[in-house]
Design an enzyme around this catalytic site. Structure first.
Site, PDB file in Angstrom:
ATOM      1  N   GLU A   1      -4.575  27.913 -30.020  1.00 62.66           N
ATOM      2  CA  GLU A   1      -4.704  26.979 -28.886  1.00 62.66           C
ATOM      3  C   GLU A   1      -6.122  26.390 -28.864  1.00 62.66           C
ATOM      4  O   GLU A   1      -6.312  25.172 -28.741  1.00 62.66           O
ATOM      5  CB  GLU A   1      -4.402  27.724 -27.578  1.00 62.66           C
ATOM      6  CG  GLU A   1      -4.632  26.902 -26.315  1.00 62.66           C
ATOM      7  CD  GLU A   1      -5.340  27.708 -25.238  1.00 62.66           C
ATOM      8  OE1 GLU A   1      -6.438  27.282 -24.828  1.00 62.66           O
ATOM      9  OE2 GLU A   1      -4.829  28.772 -24.810  1.00 62.66           O
ATOM     10  N   HIS A   2      -7.136  27.249 -28.985  1.00 58.43           N
ATOM     11  CA  HIS A   2      -8.515  26.758 -29.009  1.00 58.43           C
ATOM     12  C   HIS A   2      -8.735  25.789 -30.180  1.00 58.43           C
ATOM     13  O   HIS A   2      -9.352  24.747 -30.015  1.00 58.43           O
ATOM     14  CB  HIS A   2      -9.485  27.936 -29.191  1.00 58.43           C
ATOM     15  CG  HIS A   2      -9.926  28.544 -27.893  1.00 58.43           C
ATOM     16  ND1 HIS A   2     -11.241  28.583 -27.515  1.00 58.43           N
ATOM     17  CD2 HIS A   2      -9.234  29.141 -26.897  1.00 58.43           C
ATOM     18  CE1 HIS A   2     -11.349  29.193 -26.335  1.00 58.43           C
ATOM     19  NE2 HIS A   2     -10.140  29.548 -25.951  1.00 58.43           N
TER      20      HIS A   2
END
Lengths: 428, 422
Positions: free
Chosen positions: A69-70
């Site tokens: 996600e990051h």
């Protein structure tokens, strides 16, 4: 073709279409609103670190979904926040046990923002250097969670309920597992889970359904097709150990007690799952909300205060309840909670008046949510086999009977296993 | 629309049919004095949970459920020098309820009961009720240390206003202040609040204003009052040097907090430039602090700045590793210098403006935001229609931002220092 689901009672409509590449799109216009909120969900969360891919078993480090996600925001020579900054939209993302959601909200340039959202999630850019650089940021995020006693109480509870399983890890993993994540891990996870058929796009607010669907189709036509894969998620949940109280020391002002219930009855999905979830909520409300005589007694005996709360999670393949509060009498609270819970099946049938009152309250809560794009989109789960919005949930609630609640209560409570976590300051 | 209920008591309506719910906010306000902080906080707690008729928390809760889960709350706020007791209630509109429902009569009666008939015995709050909620408030105050970021914010505020407890103290008071309040004193205090506070009622949603005017006119405590004007802006006393303090805690992360004075207030000529300055400096996810401290150097997960335009303060907070404290402190100073020197892309500035306009337009989708905006404009005597507001934002220049940035004076550095020994 878009399918239309109409909710005339609430003057609301939902448009649904699964595109040829497998992406399912849900559009819920809010006439009169200025803002548009879009959530691109990936059916992939922290528990999906073990799976069979094309017949081969893969085990990845804990925290990989959150790491990915990051990394999605970090592109070759820019950060995705820069693109959203140009349009002035707000954007964010978060990872849960079973999902990764990417979202934006904007009162301007919906098309441009939609393209940014779809492109940044569907066109990855990963390098060794970028993977390494992210680790420092995530370490600080993990440290922040570890500094928060409520967060620690919650995740230690889940680990007690589901020992030696993927659920026993924090969503972000820990500093050691994050250190193990390699570029190859990230690429493999992306190829496996970030596929249109494993995603859903929910948009609510100011929008013209035909126009917006056209934009999405145009965007998706430009994406290359991916080779089919054979994926089998592996979720092994070993039997819970015997009931224990896990003691943890932290610098807290008062003891924090958490009691968890792991359901062992079959986990339902779709409307049946939501009905189950609403029934369990009503059950806990009848015994542990401010409307209940049991809560009132605990409160006036000064065993609980406003820090007391409970929640129930019905997720893909597992469900559990967590009850927690700060108290000077932790053992007394545990004892009393267990007595209250044990008595639920026998007592609940007599609570017809209280049940109607609780339905009244929940009904009003749903009406309140209908004014909030955040609530409408946040409440929606595109991966339960059928579209169920808050306008459907309110109808499920209306048709719920006390007999339904009793039935669900018996199913859940008769087989549930219990654990406790206590966080205390040894110096107090 | 504005209506006078009595002298010093105003009803402002924000009519709209856009929402499925309506909301009422009643603000009781008077000048902020620290001697009142713990008292008003405990009063809010006591007004929220019981009344003479609903004389247990259970009965209040069940009455709210009867009114379709209406969200009722009593809280305390501080707008600059203004101390505020806020009563609010949100409830669904009749058309979404079962046929022939009419909720507003019940809502008005409930508010009148909760405000005008508190749970008292003679000249004091009911003793058992008082004691249990006083205990709960003390527990809450003690628990603030568990939230490291919030604990740091409160410490920063105290250091920012040395010898000025009206502004330096926490709005909810301290453990000691809370424990010294008596049930009798508090009821006397409440009678004073009811009699002398300025009262502003805001009613937003699909509401018939006649009914609400008539309803509030029936509140027997809503009588004429004489109000003395006072300055809302908080101007801190000058300090000769930067205040520094460190507290060592056991934990996994250090929290670095810094506060600057910025003598530009809501409605001033440079107000919009100050808002944009803050977004560039640390207020957004493309700000210089976020980009350079987090994204480029991986030194923090959370780093941000905030601008409070009622007190003229900019603060910075970051969760970091203790060994990076000196480095991050220097980097914050460097980012401020960069903002002052105009070392940021035109594109970033344009994006920041665009984001503010975007958010401003988005606020119209939240009834609570519409009400808050209306209230702030009334209170500050400064209002702009949406297009003028947007023009002001768009018109901010680089030189104005530099002028703003040059006015920042560092007053406090506070470190909650954890060496990672959990």
């Amino acid at each position: 073709m878009m399918e239309l689901i109409d909710y005339p009672k609430y003057n609301e409509k939902l448009f649904v279409q699964t595109l040829s590449n497998g992406l399912t799109v849900y559009l819920q216009p809010k006439p009169g609103f200025n803002k548009t909120t879009a959530v691109l969900g990936v059916n992939y969360g922290s528990i999906d670190s073990e799976f069979m891919l094309n017949g081969e078993k893969v085990i990845q480090p804990a925290g990989i979904a959150h790491f990915l996600e990051h990394k999605m925001f970090d592109k070759k020579d820019y950060d995705v926040f820069e693109l959203f900054n140009k349009t002035g939209a707000r954007s964010n993302a978060f990872t849960s046990f079973t999902k990764t959601n990417y979202l934006f909200s904007t009162a301007e340039s919906v098309k441009a923002n939609l393209d940014i959202l779809l492109d940044f999630v569907q066109i990855p850019y990963f390098t060794q250097a970028k993977v390494e650089r992210e680790k420092g940021i995530i370490d600080q995020e993990i440290n922040m969670y570890q500094n928060d006693p409520d967060n620690q109480a919650y995740f230690k509870m889940i680990a007690s309920l589901y020992p030696e399983s993927v659920l026993a890890n924090d969503i972000a993993g820990d500093i050691q597992t994050v250190a193990q994540i390699t570029l190859e891990d990230v690429e493999l996870a992306y190829r496996t889970f970030y596929r249109p058929e494993n995603m859903s796009l929910f948009i609510t607010g100011k929008l013209d359904p035909n126009e917006v669907m056209g934009w999405i189709e145009e965007n998706q036509r430009q994406k290359s097709t991916q080779d089919p894969i054979r994926l089998q998620r592996l979720l092994t949940l070993p039997v819970a150990s015997k009931e224990t109280i896990l003691h943890t020391e932290m610098d807290v002002s008062r003891p924090k007690i958490t009691l968890g219930l792991r359901g062992r009855d079959p986990v339902l999905t779709g409307r049946a799952g939501l009905k189950y979830e609403i029934a369990i909520s009503v059950m806990f409300d009848l015994f542990l909300s401010e409307n209940s005589v049991e809560y009132d007694k605990l409160y006036h005996d000064e065993i609980i205060d406003d820090s007391f709360s409970w929640e129930f999670e019905n997720e893909r393949g597992f469900h559990f309840a967590v009850i927690n509060g700060d108290t000077d009498k932790p053992l007394e609270l545990v004892k009393r909670l267990k007595e209250i819970i044990a008595a639920i099946p026998a007592k609940i049938g007599d609570l017809q008046t209280e049940f109607q009152l609780q339905k009244n309250e929940l009904f009003g809560n749903y009406i309140e949510m209908m004014d909030s794009e955040e609530a409408i989109s946040g409440q929606f789960d595109g991966f339960i086999g059928e579209p169920v919005t808050i306008y459907d949930e309110v109808e499920i609630l209306k048709s719920l009977t006390l007999a339904d609640v009793l039935d669900v209560a018996k199913r859940f409570l008769s087989q549930a296993t219990i654990q406790e976590v206590m966080i205390q300051n040894p110096n107090r | 629309m504005k209506y006078e209920i009595a002298k010093g008591i105003r009803l402002i309506t924000i009519p709209t049919t856009k929402f499925k719910n309506s909301k009422l906010v009643i603000n009781f306000t008077f000048p902020a004095k620290h001697q009142n902080y713990a008292k008003l906080a405990l009063l809010a707690e006591l007004l929220e949970n019981c009344s003479a008729q609903y004389n247990s928390e259970l009965l209040v809760s069940r009455q709210l459920s009867k009114m379709y889960g209406a969200s009722f709350g009593v809280t305390v706020l501080r707008y600059g020098n203004q101390h505020t007791l806020q009563v609010s209630i949100t409830f669904p509109n009749d058309r979404y309820l079962p046929p022939k429902s009419e909720l507003s009569t019940a809502i008005l009666a409930f508010l009148k009961e909760m405000i005008e008939h508190p749970f008292v015995d003679g000249d004091q709050f009911n003793a058992a009720y008082f004691r249990i909620h006083q205990g709960n408030m003390i527990h809450y105050l003690d628990s603030i240390q568990d939230n490291k970021a919030f604990f740091s914010t409160l410490a920063l505020q105290r250091l920012y206003y040395p010898n000025d407890p009206d502004h330096g103290n926490f709005l909810m008071g301290s453990h000691q202040e809370m424990s010294q309040i008596s049930a009798q004193d508090l009821y006397a205090f409440y009678r004073w609040v009811l009699k002398s506070a300025k009262i502003t009622i805001l009613a937003g949603g699909d509401l018939a204003s006649d009914r609400w005017i008539a309803g509030f006119k029936r509140f027997s405590s809503f009588t004429d009052r004489n109000l003395k004007p006072y300055q809302l802006r908080v101007v801190p006393a000058p300090v000769s040097k930067v205040q520094r303090a460190t507290k060592v805690i056991a934990g996994s992360q250090s929290v670095l907090s810094m506060a600057y004075e910025l003598p530009i207030y809501f409605g001033d000529d440079d107000y919009f430039a100050a808002v944009i300055f803050n977004q560039l400096f640390g207020g957004s996810s493309r700000s210089l602090l976020f980009t350079n401290v987090r994204e480029k150097n991986s030194l923090a997960y959370d780093i941000h700045s905030s601008y409070n335009s009622l007190v003229g303060m900019v603060s910075v907070q970051a969760g970091i590793d203790f060994k990076d404290e000196a480095r991050v402190t220097q980097m914050v100073a460097d980012q401020l210098q960069q903002t002052t020197d105009g070392q940021y892309a035109d594109e970033l500035l344009e994006g920041v403006k665009q984001a503010l306009i975007n958010q401003h337009r988005s606020e119209a989708d939240h009834l609570g935001s519409l009400i808050e905006k209306q209230y702030l404009q009334q209170m500050m005597g400064f209002s702009l229609d949406d297009s003028k507001w947007e023009q002001q934002v768009s018109g901010v220049t680089r030189s104005q931002i530099t002028k703003v940035a040059k006015q920042l004076t560092l007053r406090v550095i506070y470190q909650l220092n954890s060496r990672g020994d959990k």
